[in-house]
Design a protein around this motif. Structure first.
Motif, PDB file in Angstrom:
ATOM      1  N   GLU A 106       1.048  -1.632   0.127  1.00 36.21           N
ATOM      2  CA  GLU A 106      -0.098   0.244  -0.105  1.00 36.21           C
ATOM      3  C   GLU A 106       0.810   1.108   0.029  1.00 36.21           C
ATOM      4  O   GLU A 106       0.367   2.560  -0.546  1.00 36.21           O
ATOM      5  CB  GLU A 106      -1.212   0.207   1.362  1.00 36.21           C
ATOM      6  CG  GLU A 106      -2.129   1.412   1.395  1.00 36.21           C
ATOM      7  CD  GLU A 106      -3.072   0.904   2.275  1.00 36.21           C
ATOM      8  OE1 GLU A 106      -2.876   2.373   2.828  1.00 36.21           O
ATOM      9  OE2 GLU A 106      -2.591  -0.264   3.192  1.00 36.21           O
ATOM     10  N   ASN A 107       1.668   0.819   0.804  1.00 35.28           N
ATOM     11  CA  ASN A 107       3.020   2.241   0.741  1.00 35.28           C
ATOM     12  C   ASN A 107       3.693   2.858  -0.491  1.00 35.28           C
ATOM     13  O   ASN A 107       4.018   3.796  -1.235  1.00 35.28           O
ATOM     14  CB  ASN A 107       3.752   2.132   2.630  1.00 35.28           C
ATOM     15  CG  ASN A 107       4.783   3.439   2.300  1.00 35.28           C
ATOM     16  OD1 ASN A 107       4.560   4.096   2.232  1.00 35.28           O
ATOM     17  ND2 ASN A 107       6.705   3.110   2.979  1.00 35.28           N
ATOM     18  N   SER A 108       4.133   1.019  -1.098  1.00 32.89           N
ATOM     19  CA  SER A 108       4.465   1.745  -2.626  1.00 32.89           C
ATOM     20  C   SER A 108       3.554   2.244  -3.563  1.00 32.89           C
ATOM     21  O   SER A 108       3.956   3.514  -4.370  1.00 32.89           O
ATOM     22  CB  SER A 108       4.597   0.220  -3.504  1.00 32.89           C
ATOM     23  OG  SER A 108       5.547   0.268  -4.576  1.00 32.89           O
ATOM     24  N   LEU A 109       2.580   1.276  -3.762  1.00 30.67           N
ATOM     25  CA  LEU A 109       0.835   2.319  -4.253  1.00 30.67           C
ATOM     26  C   LEU A 109       1.371   3.969  -4.061  1.00 30.67           C
ATOM     27  O   LEU A 109       0.956   4.689  -4.599  1.00 30.67           O
ATOM     28  CB  LEU A 109      -0.282   1.511  -3.850  1.00 30.67           C
ATOM     29  CG  LEU A 109      -0.480   0.400  -4.547  1.00 30.67           C
ATOM     30  CD1 LEU A 109      -1.485  -0.602  -4.443  1.00 30.67           C
ATOM     31  CD2 LEU A 109      -0.156   0.271  -6.157  1.00 30.67           C
ATOM     32  N   LEU A 110       0.756   4.209  -3.110  1.00 27.01           N
ATOM     33  CA  LEU A 110       0.558   5.064  -2.803  1.00 27.01           C
ATOM     34  C   LEU A 110       1.849   6.323  -2.971  1.00 27.01           C
ATOM     35  O   LEU A 110       1.777   7.584  -3.198  1.00 27.01           O
ATOM     36  CB  LEU A 110       0.704   5.613  -0.996  1.00 27.01           C
ATOM     37  CG  LEU A 110      -0.456   5.087  -0.010  1.00 27.01           C
ATOM     38  CD1 LEU A 110      -0.848   5.427   1.271  1.00 27.01           C
ATOM     39  CD2 LEU A 110      -1.942   6.354  -0.655  1.00 27.01           C
ATOM     40  N   SER A 112       3.548   5.740  -5.143  1.00 26.72           N
ATOM     41  CA  SER A 112       3.838   5.623  -6.929  1.00 26.72           C
ATOM     42  C   SER A 112       2.974   6.902  -7.271  1.00 26.72           C
ATOM     43  O   SER A 112       2.871   7.803  -7.819  1.00 26.72           O
ATOM     44  CB  SER A 112       3.002   4.496  -7.088  1.00 26.72           C
ATOM     45  OG  SER A 112       2.976   4.583  -8.643  1.00 26.72           O
ATOM     46  N   HIS A 113       1.671   6.941  -6.758  1.00 25.71           N
ATOM     47  CA  HIS A 113       0.023   8.001  -6.923  1.00 25.71           C
ATOM     48  C   HIS A 113       0.946   9.549  -6.196  1.00 25.71           C
ATOM     49  O   HIS A 113       0.804  10.318  -7.218  1.00 25.71           O
ATOM     50  CB  HIS A 113      -0.515   7.520  -5.883  1.00 25.71           C
ATOM     51  CG  HIS A 113      -1.901   8.838  -6.391  1.00 25.71           C
ATOM     52  ND1 HIS A 113      -2.298   8.247  -7.733  1.00 25.71           N
ATOM     53  CD2 HIS A 113      -2.887   9.527  -5.137  1.00 25.71           C
ATOM     54  CE1 HIS A 113      -4.006   9.397  -7.263  1.00 25.71           C
ATOM     55  NE2 HIS A 113      -3.986   9.566  -6.608  1.00 25.71           N
ATOM     56  N   ALA A 114       1.691   9.776  -5.337  1.00 24.77           N
ATOM     57  CA  ALA A 114       2.410  10.801  -5.012  1.00 24.77           C
ATOM     58  C   ALA A 114       3.142  11.545  -5.746  1.00 24.77           C
ATOM     59  O   ALA A 114       3.190  12.619  -6.642  1.00 24.77           O
ATOM     60  CB  ALA A 114       2.773  10.834  -3.401  1.00 24.77           C
ATOM     61  N   MET A 115       4.129  10.813  -6.469  1.00 25.72           N
ATOM     62  CA  MET A 115       4.599  10.654  -7.721  1.00 25.72           C
ATOM     63  C   MET A 115       4.321  11.031  -8.778  1.00 25.72           C
ATOM     64  O   MET A 115       4.624  11.603  -9.266  1.00 25.72           O
ATOM     65  CB  MET A 115       5.790   9.274  -7.887  1.00 25.72           C
ATOM     66  CG  MET A 115       7.333  10.040  -8.603  1.00 25.72           C
ATOM     67  SD  MET A 115       8.205   8.372  -8.443  1.00 25.72           S
ATOM     68  CE  MET A 115       9.252   8.774  -7.883  1.00 25.72           C
ATOM     69  N   ASP A 116       2.954  10.491  -8.821  1.00 23.07           N
ATOM     70  CA  ASP A 116       2.248  10.717 -10.223  1.00 23.07           C
ATOM     71  C   ASP A 116       1.933  12.416 -10.337  1.00 23.07           C
ATOM     72  O   ASP A 116       2.096  13.417 -11.276  1.00 23.07           O
ATOM     73  CB  ASP A 116       1.637   9.775 -10.756  1.00 23.07           C
ATOM     74  CG  ASP A 116       1.524   8.083 -11.121  1.00 23.07           C
ATOM     75  OD1 ASP A 116       2.614   8.712 -11.749  1.00 23.07           O
ATOM     76  OD2 ASP A 116       0.985   7.620 -11.276  1.00 23.07           O
ATOM     77  N   LEU A 117       0.997  12.280  -9.308  1.00 24.76           N
ATOM     78  CA  LEU A 117       0.876  13.387  -9.575  1.00 24.76           C
ATOM     79  C   LEU A 117       1.539  15.054  -8.740  1.00 24.76           C
ATOM     80  O   LEU A 117       1.268  15.547  -9.878  1.00 24.76           O
ATOM     81  CB  LEU A 117       0.155  13.971  -7.513  1.00 24.76           C
ATOM     82  CG  LEU A 117      -1.518  12.923  -7.734  1.00 24.76           C
ATOM     83  CD1 LEU A 117      -1.416  12.830  -5.949  1.00 24.76           C
ATOM     84  CD2 LEU A 117      -2.804  13.403  -7.991  1.00 24.76           C
ATOM     85  N   SER A 118       2.743  14.098  -8.417  1.00 18.34           N
ATOM     86  CA  SER A 118       3.766  15.610  -8.376  1.00 18.34           C
ATOM     87  C   SER A 118       4.174  16.261 -10.134  1.00 18.34           C
ATOM     88  O   SER A 118       5.039  17.153 -10.026  1.00 18.34           O
ATOM     89  CB  SER A 118       4.727  15.114  -7.701  1.00 18.34           C
ATOM     90  OG  SER A 118       6.065  16.072  -7.791  1.00 18.34           O
ATOM     91  N   HIS A 119       4.286  15.278 -10.472  1.00 17.78           N
ATOM     92  CA  HIS A 119       4.664  15.271 -12.376  1.00 17.78           C
ATOM     93  C   HIS A 119       3.778  16.001 -12.584  1.00 17.78           C
ATOM     94  O   HIS A 119       3.977  16.891 -13.573  1.00 17.78           O
ATOM     95  CB  HIS A 119       5.001  13.451 -13.051  1.00 17.78           C
ATOM     96  CG  HIS A 119       6.090  13.233 -12.735  1.00 17.78           C
ATOM     97  ND1 HIS A 119       7.561  13.746 -12.908  1.00 17.78           N
ATOM     98  CD2 HIS A 119       5.913  11.873 -11.765  1.00 17.78           C
ATOM     99  CE1 HIS A 119       8.053  13.105 -12.055  1.00 17.78           C
ATOM    100  NE2 HIS A 119       8.077  12.030 -11.691  1.00 17.78           N
TER     101      HIS A 119
END
Length: 158
Positions: A106-110, A112-119
């Motif tokens: 779950e942490n890894s998914l979060l 990844s999601h945070a990185m996508d949102l940052s991009h």
């Protein structure tokens, strides 16, 4: 003298029974005295002592075996209790390991999601800066991001 059952008996006493006690008088003659029945033969006393000691030893050995069996039963109960505790701890370890793996996923998914949102945010900031440059507006700030308009300031079109 004649040796009779480990006792030395003078020749003058050969015919006497086992229940007589010889007594020598001052003149040297032997006087026999009958036992009253309360005195016992020395061999009988020794045999009785051996018998008592043998009984006491058997009783002591029996008690020792009982103590040993009781100790063994206690150790077996401890083994059973520790085995059950070990199984319980192993089960808890498995549950915690599964929870850890789920949280890690779950942490890894979060992340990844945070990185996508940052991009996406960086992409939007770049687009906003290009739009501002094209319209001769300076929308950039010192940190490189476009900050939202505070809610207490209403734009003229609202």
């Amino acid at each position: 003298m004649v040796l009779q059952s480990n006792l030395i008996v003078p020749n003058s006493m050969k015919g006497m029974s086992a229940c007589t006690n010889p007594i020598t008088s001052s003149s040297g003659t032997v006087i026999t005295q009958q036992n009253s029945g309360s005195e016992k033969d020395p061999h009988q006393i020794i045999d009785e002592r051996k018998q008592k000691r043998m009984i006491a030893n058997r009783e002591s050995a029996r008690k020792s075996r009982l103590r040993k069996q009781q100790h063994l039963d206690e150790l077996n109960a401890d083994v059973d209790n520790l085995g059950a505790e070990n199984n319980m701890l192993f089960t808890q370890l498995n549950i915690v390991s599964l929870n850890y793996m789920q949280l890690q996923e779950e942490n890894s998914l979060l992340r990844s999601h945070a990185m996508d949102l940052s991009h996406k945010l960086q992409s939007l900031n770049i687009k906003m800066q290009w739009a501002g440059v094209l319209n001769d507006l300076d929308l950039s700030s010192s940190d490189g991001f476009v900050h939202p308009i505070p809610m207490d300031i209403k734009p003229w079109y609202l």
